[in-house]
Write an enzyme that holds these catalytic residues in place. Structure first.
Site, short mmCIF file in Angstrom:
data_model
loop_
_atom_site.label_atom_id
_atom_site.label_comp_id
_atom_site.label_asym_id
_atom_site.label_seq_id
_atom_site.Cartn_x
_atom_site.Cartn_y
_atom_site.Cartn_z
N GLY A 129 -9.55 -21.25 2.88
CA GLY A 129 -8.47 -20.11 2.72
C GLY A 129 -7.14 -20.67 2.09
N GLU B 230 0.71 -2.41 10.08
CA GLU B 230 0.13 -2.11 8.99
C GLU B 230 -1.26 -1.21 9.26
OE1 GLU B 230 1.81 -5.65 6.40
OE2 GLU B 230 -0.29 -5.70 6.94
#
Length: 492
Positions: free
Chosen positions: A86, A244
């Site tokens: 990541g 979002e």
């Protein structure tokens, strides 16, 4: 040498050379073929196969020890193992590019994912490949790094080995754990089957399938109550991801697809955003939280704050005393850390994260570091850093530099601010010294996210997709894939 190689035996064919001649030709071809670089397999104390990270040709300065293990000598490269590709793991690997180390990066997936834009995959705004890049491609120019596709299941801190699901192990001199986090359902794990979160591409495409199938089924549904449940979308969690996601679902269900359906109009769909706290975007200043709520309600989203979810099923969700019939629920309310604390045999914090020291090392374990969402780090002011991408990237770089320089130093986080978008040309930004909302904030948010994507191709594709969507409201990635990706395959 060639005469000792045992080549395959070929059956005779009419007009062809006899078996012996063919076998001899095959052996000569094998002998003339340049040899591949092979990983070193070692026999361990238990007799199981041990997996060496590098071929013998690239392991100068090591001698054979007892039971077939490799023992480091002075001036030999440190073996650095990074678990997780990541933001934190990749930043650590890159920061070691010029160091005298051998880096092995292990991940259970072959790609690095730009998680902040996963919600756009879930709402058909982007394709998965637009926000992901192969790990090997990212690190192909870094000659001291290798990538291994496998799943870590444990760490032997005494023998200093990482245990893999493939029953192999990798020895390390330094270990960086950057395994991220998954969803947390606060003890109600049975909700996961009905309210998926979005932490991976598989999660995002699962949510996309649920949303698009609900719209397809609603198009032909004749029962008004069932149809309303199909067109009701609930997002649990009022943080940046939830806000979002709610804005994107509202634009998708109320505007983007209504032109393509004959019985679904912009006012048919209903989007609910549920937040247990008193306000949305709790990490932002209160003034920006109010602006975010006003902006998202302008998109047609109904906001419930101070409301707790008490039940989730295939057909409804209970929010406090209110039962809402809904077939599509998305979870964005909490996360839990990976089992790294159990691997290392240390006591985790309440969120399951590993408590690390000022230099991000694990107390009691020399040379073992934890970064990103898996780490519980408290800064000098007493604040525990949040699990966001900037924190993970800075921590990964800090640990990499410590290893490269051979010294330790306390980690200091530089907070560059918070950003959150609320649908089309709406966003809020908190830089501390500057607070913005509306179109200027949306432009800054868009530019920042394109800039931090991995690879020029992805930046170009995402920018082009956003421009086209802005001009036409079209969602080009409205594909129902995976699972029972057809109308009658889903449970009704």
């Amino acid at each position: 040498m060639a005469s000792r190689l045992r080549g395959p035996r070929f059956p005779s064919t009419a007009g062809g050379p006899p078996n012996d001649a063919r076998a001899l030709a095959s052996r000569r071809a094998v002998a003339a073929t340049p040899s591949c670089r092979l990983f070193r397999i070692q026999a361990g104390a238990t007799g199981a196969a041990r997996f060496g990270a590098y071929p013998a040709a690239r392991r100068p300065g090591r001698t054979r020890g007892a039971r077939g293990t490799l023992m480091p000598q002075a001036n030999s490269p440190l073996r650095v193992v990074i678990v997780g590709a990541g933001f934190g793991g990749l930043a650590a690997a890159r920061s070691l590019a010029r160091a005298n180390v051998d880096v092995t990066l292990i991940d259970q997936r072959n790609h690095h994912l730009f998680q902040p834009l996963l919600y756009q995959v879930a709402t058909a705004g982007l394709s998965p490949a637009d926000i992901a890049a192969p790990i090997r491609s990212i690190l192909r120019r870094q000659k001291n790094a290798r990538v291994l596709l496998d799943t870590v299941v444990g760490v032997d801190t005494v023998a200093r080995r990482v245990i893999l699901a493939s029953r192999r192990t990798i020895g390390f001199d330094r270990l960086i754990v950057a395994t991220g986090a998954r969803h947390s359902y606060f003890g109600r794990d049975e909700w996961e089957a009905h309210a998926p979160g979005i932490k991976s591409i598989d999660d995002a495409t699962t949510v996309r399938r649920k949303v698009l199938l609900a719209l397809e089924r609603a198009e032909t549904e004749t029962d008004p109550l069932r149809r309303q449940a199909l067109l009701t979308f609930v997002i649990v969690g009022g943080g940046p991801t939830g806000v979002e996601m709610a804005g994107a679902v509202a634009e998708l269900a109320r505007r983007s697809v209504s032109q393509d359906f004959r019985s679904i109009t912009p006012h048919c769909s209903r989007v609910l955003l549920v937040e247990g706290g008193p306000r949305l975007l709790a990490s932002f200043p209160e003034a920006l939280s109010k602006k975010a709520r006003t902006a998202i309600e302008a998109l047609g989203v109904t906001v419930h704050t101070g409301a707790r979810v008490t039940a989730i099923t295939d057909s409804y969700i209970d929010v406090g005393d209110l039962r809402v019939p809904a077939h599509t629920v998305v979870w964005a309310a909490g996360v839990r850390a990976s089992p790294a604390a159990a691997w290392l045999g240390v006591e985790p914090d309440v969120a399951g994260r590993v408590i690390v020291g000022p230099d991000l090392s694990v107390p009691g374990h020399v040379g073992i570091y934890v970064v990103g969402d898996t780490a519980s780090f408290t800064d000098p002011s007493g604040r525990t850093l949040p699990g966001i991408a900037p924190v993970a990237k800075q921590q990964g770089r800090h640990v990499g530099r410590q290893i490269a320089l051979g010294r330790t130093s306390p980690f200091r986080y530089r907070d560059f601010g918070n950003l959150a978008t609320i649908g089309r040309h709406r966003a809020v930004i908190d830089f501390g010294w500057l607070r913005m909302s509306g179109i200027p904030a949306w432009f800054v948010w868009t530019t920042a996210h394109i800039f931090f994507l991995a690879g020029f191709r992805n930046r170009l594709l995402v920018g082009a997709n956003w421009l086209w969507n802005y001009l036409t409201f079209e969602r080009g990635a409205r594909l129902i894939t995976g699972g029972d990706a057809h109308l009658h395959g889903e449970k009704r």
